[in-house]
Design a protein around this motif. Structure first.
Motif, PDB file in Angstrom:
ATOM      1  N   PHE A   1       3.992   4.127  -8.952  1.00 14.03           N
ATOM      2  CA  PHE A   1       3.380   4.771  -7.603  1.00 14.03           C
ATOM      3  C   PHE A   1       2.916   6.114  -7.779  1.00 14.03           C
ATOM      4  CE2 PHE A   1       6.579   1.523  -6.990  1.00 14.03           C
ATOM      5  CZ  PHE A   1       6.324   0.834  -5.717  1.00 14.03           C
ATOM      6  N   VAL A   2       2.243   6.608  -7.074  1.00 14.87           N
ATOM      7  CA  VAL A   2       1.729   8.064  -7.130  1.00 14.87           C
ATOM      8  C   VAL A   2       2.169   8.675  -5.796  1.00 14.87           C
ATOM      9  CG1 VAL A   2      -0.296   7.630  -6.187  1.00 14.87           C
ATOM     10  CG2 VAL A   2      -0.047   9.620  -7.175  1.00 14.87           C
ATOM     11  N   LEU A   3       2.684   9.932  -5.938  1.00 17.69           N
ATOM     12  CA  LEU A   3       3.019  10.680  -4.776  1.00 17.69           C
ATOM     13  C   LEU A   3       2.060  11.304  -3.996  1.00 17.69           C
ATOM     14  CD1 LEU A   3       6.129  12.794  -6.249  1.00 17.69           C
ATOM     15  CD2 LEU A   3       6.179  11.005  -4.389  1.00 17.69           C
ATOM     16  N   LEU A   4       1.856  10.840  -2.836  1.00 18.94           N
ATOM     17  CA  LEU A   4       0.809  11.459  -2.163  1.00 18.94           C
ATOM     18  C   LEU A   4       0.785  12.751  -1.691  1.00 18.94           C
ATOM     19  CD1 LEU A   4       0.233   8.567   0.815  1.00 18.94           C
ATOM     20  CD2 LEU A   4      -0.691   8.664  -1.564  1.00 18.94           C
ATOM     21  N   GLU A   5       2.040  13.496  -1.646  1.00 17.33           N
ATOM     22  CA  GLU A   5       2.182  14.858  -1.349  1.00 17.33           C
ATOM     23  C   GLU A   5       1.819  15.542  -2.659  1.00 17.33           C
ATOM     24  OE1 GLU A   5       6.755  15.600  -2.571  1.00 17.33           O
ATOM     25  OE2 GLU A   5       6.432  14.936  -0.588  1.00 17.33           O
TER      26      GLU A   5
ATOM     27  N   ASP B   1       0.829  -1.201  -0.108  1.00 19.12           N
ATOM     28  CA  ASP B   1      -0.076   0.073  -0.158  1.00 19.12           C
ATOM     29  C   ASP B   1       0.750   1.228  -0.009  1.00 19.12           C
ATOM     30  OD1 ASP B   1      -2.298  -1.233   0.095  1.00 19.12           O
ATOM     31  OD2 ASP B   1      -2.156  -1.690   2.203  1.00 19.12           O
ATOM     32  N   ILE B   2       1.666   1.529   0.873  1.00 16.62           N
ATOM     33  CA  ILE B   2       2.596   2.661   1.229  1.00 16.62           C
ATOM     34  C   ILE B   2       4.063   2.262   1.362  1.00 16.62           C
ATOM     35  CG2 ILE B   2       2.789   4.796   2.444  1.00 16.62           C
ATOM     36  CD1 ILE B   2       0.079   4.620   1.322  1.00 16.62           C
ATOM     37  N   MET B   3       4.817   3.047   0.506  1.00 15.40           N
ATOM     38  CA  MET B   3       6.020   2.767   0.707  1.00 15.40           C
ATOM     39  C   MET B   3       6.813   4.215   0.143  1.00 15.40           C
ATOM     40  SD  MET B   3       7.095   0.377  -2.695  1.00 15.40           S
ATOM     41  CE  MET B   3       8.802   0.373  -2.228  1.00 15.40           C
ATOM     42  N   THR B   4       8.144   4.079   0.392  1.00 14.60           N
ATOM     43  CA  THR B   4       9.006   5.315   0.016  1.00 14.60           C
ATOM     44  C   THR B   4      10.221   4.751  -0.762  1.00 14.60           C
ATOM     45  OG1 THR B   4      10.210   5.253   2.286  1.00 14.60           O
ATOM     46  CG2 THR B   4       8.437   6.938   1.923  1.00 14.60           C
ATOM     47  N   PRO B   5      10.045   4.260  -1.813  1.00 16.44           N
ATOM     48  CA  PRO B   5      11.258   3.386  -2.373  1.00 16.44           C
ATOM     49  C   PRO B   5      12.445   4.273  -2.847  1.00 16.44           C
ATOM     50  CG  PRO B   5       9.394   4.106  -4.149  1.00 16.44           C
ATOM     51  CD  PRO B   5       8.809   4.427  -2.729  1.00 16.44           C
ATOM     52  N   THR B   6      12.222   5.708  -2.916  1.00 15.49           N
ATOM     53  CA  THR B   6      13.551   6.174  -3.275  1.00 15.49           C
ATOM     54  C   THR B   6      13.781   7.778  -2.565  1.00 15.49           C
ATOM     55  OG1 THR B   6      12.433   7.226  -5.317  1.00 15.49           O
ATOM     56  CG2 THR B   6      13.878   5.543  -5.785  1.00 15.49           C
ATOM     57  N   HIS B   7      13.325   7.560  -1.166  1.00 15.77           N
ATOM     58  CA  HIS B   7      13.430   8.893  -0.657  1.00 15.77           C
ATOM     59  C   HIS B   7      12.522  10.006  -1.077  1.00 15.77           C
ATOM     60  CE1 HIS B   7      16.494   6.558   1.474  1.00 15.77           C
ATOM     61  NE2 HIS B   7      16.967   6.814   0.314  1.00 15.77           N
ATOM     62  N   LEU B   8      11.443   9.843  -1.603  1.00 16.04           N
ATOM     63  CA  LEU B   8      10.581  10.683  -2.209  1.00 16.04           C
ATOM     64  C   LEU B   8       9.472  10.986  -1.273  1.00 16.04           C
ATOM     65  CD1 LEU B   8      10.121   9.197  -6.013  1.00 16.04           C
ATOM     66  CD2 LEU B   8      11.125  11.623  -5.137  1.00 16.04           C
ATOM     67  N   GLY B   9       9.207  10.269  -0.296  1.00 15.68           N
ATOM     68  CA  GLY B   9       8.214  10.514   0.640  1.00 15.68           C
ATOM     69  C   GLY B   9       7.163   9.331   0.401  1.00 15.68           C
ATOM     70  N   PRO B  10       6.111   9.636   1.244  1.00 18.32           N
ATOM     71  CA  PRO B  10       4.999   8.547   1.303  1.00 18.32           C
ATOM     72  C   PRO B  10       4.297   8.492  -0.268  1.00 18.32           C
ATOM     73  CG  PRO B  10       4.468   9.991   3.089  1.00 18.32           C
ATOM     74  CD  PRO B  10       5.794  10.588   2.187  1.00 18.32           C
ATOM     75  N   ALA B  11       4.153   7.204  -0.704  1.00 18.69           N
ATOM     76  CA  ALA B  11       3.781   6.940  -2.139  1.00 18.69           C
ATOM     77  C   ALA B  11       2.598   5.925  -2.021  1.00 18.69           C
ATOM     78  CB  ALA B  11       4.689   6.830  -2.912  1.00 18.69           C
ATOM     79  N   GLU B  12       1.523   5.881  -2.953  1.00 15.38           N
ATOM     80  CA  GLU B  12       0.825   4.756  -3.039  1.00 15.38           C
ATOM     81  C   GLU B  12       1.045   3.812  -4.229  1.00 15.38           C
ATOM     82  OE1 GLU B  12      -3.985   4.324  -4.183  1.00 15.38           O
ATOM     83  OE2 GLU B  12      -3.240   6.241  -3.944  1.00 15.38           O
ATOM     84  N   HIS B  13       1.023   2.542  -3.908  1.00 14.14           N
ATOM     85  CA  HIS B  13       1.657   1.657  -4.903  1.00 14.14           C
ATOM     86  C   HIS B  13       0.377   1.329  -5.910  1.00 14.14           C
ATOM     87  CE1 HIS B  13       4.107  -2.128  -5.381  1.00 14.14           C
ATOM     88  NE2 HIS B  13       4.045  -1.518  -6.616  1.00 14.14           N
ATOM     89  N   LEU B  14       0.500   1.740  -7.268  1.00 13.85           N
ATOM     90  CA  LEU B  14      -0.750   1.631  -8.128  1.00 13.85           C
ATOM     91  C   LEU B  14      -0.560   0.406  -8.785  1.00 13.85           C
ATOM     92  CD1 LEU B  14      -0.949   5.116  -9.876  1.00 13.85           C
ATOM     93  CD2 LEU B  14      -2.324   4.448  -7.845  1.00 13.85           C
ATOM     94  N   PHE B  15       0.599   0.085  -9.323  1.00 16.68           N
ATOM     95  CA  PHE B  15       0.746  -1.501 -10.163  1.00 16.68           C
ATOM     96  C   PHE B  15       1.991  -1.911  -9.773  1.00 16.68           C
ATOM     97  CE2 PHE B  15      -1.927   1.526 -12.970  1.00 16.68           C
ATOM     98  CZ  PHE B  15      -3.031   0.709 -13.232  1.00 16.68           C
ATOM     99  N   SER B  16       1.985  -3.381  -9.699  1.00 13.38           N
ATOM    100  CA  SER B  16       3.256  -3.814  -9.166  1.00 13.38           C
ATOM    101  C   SER B  16       3.851  -3.990 -10.626  1.00 13.38           C
ATOM    102  CB  SER B  16       2.762  -5.504  -8.622  1.00 13.38           C
ATOM    103  OG  SER B  16       2.344  -6.099  -9.851  1.00 13.38           O
TER     104      SER B  16
END
Length: 200
Positions: A194-198, A17-32
């Motif tokens: 992913f989509v940036l939540l911010e 659901d939520i991850m920060t794969p590259t220090h970008l901040g909270p992100a929503e996982h849209l597609f694997s």
């Protein structure tokens, strides 16, 4: 030189659901990554079907739109079953920002496009301005036919009309990254989209 035992790699589990794969901040996982790869393979099936009737006097020119389309082109190439040459073009409207600016030409194709069948592959259809400019460039260079494929298409209104023949996935109108797409120059290596939540 052979290793004395098989090479092993341990992969860390990824949150769904939520991850920060590259220090970008909270992100929503849209597609694997698996979902993206499946969509690319389905695009390849459609492209092969449309191109199998073509008997060009020379191979199709596949134009990879740098830098975002590197991953999708790498995934797409092994599934294309017609003669082609690989070239690239680089045009940017974002740089390290998350909103588009003026068009900047950085790399033009080395292959001659006059009389060629061109397959233009980009990572995303956003506003459509970049793709429209690239299509117009191919026309100006004398391409015999231009086909366009994008890994993802944003669901959003557009001020320009741009023809896209092959679309892998639809994404919401937010700033997305991963699988070649970047956010502020980072995130291209994120495992999926992913989509940036911010961004809201």
């Amino acid at each position: 030189m052979l290793l004395s035992r098989p090479w092993t790699t341990t992969w860390l589990p990824l949150p769904t659901d939520i991850m920060t794969p590259t220090h970008l901040g909270p992100a929503e996982h849209l597609f694997s990554a698996e979902e993206v790869e499946t969509a690319i393979q389905q695009m390849a099936v459609a492209i092969n079907k449309d191109f199998e009737h073509l008997t060009p006097r020379r191979p199709v020119v596949l134009l990879c739109v740098l830098t975002g389309a590197v991953v999708v082109v790498g995934q797409l190439l092994p599934h294309l079953h017609f003669p082609l040459v690989l070239d690239c073009v680089q045009v940017s409207r974002y740089g390290a920002e998350t909103s588009g600016g003026s068009l900047q030409w950085r790399t033009r194709p080395k292959e001659t496009l006059a009389g060629a069948v061109v397959l233009l592959v980009d990572d995303i259809l956003d506003e459509g301005i970049t793709l429209q400019a690239l299509q117009e460039y191919c026309v100006a260079e004398g391409a015999a036919a231009i086909h366009t494929a994008v890994m993802v298409r944003k669901k959003r209104p557009r001020t320009v009309e741009v023809q896209v023949d092959y679309v892998g996935l639809e994404v919401p109108d937010h700033f997305v990254f991963g699988y070649g797409l970047d956010a502020r120059g980072l995130g291209r290596n994120a495992p999926g989209i992913f989509v940036l939540l911010e961004d809201d």
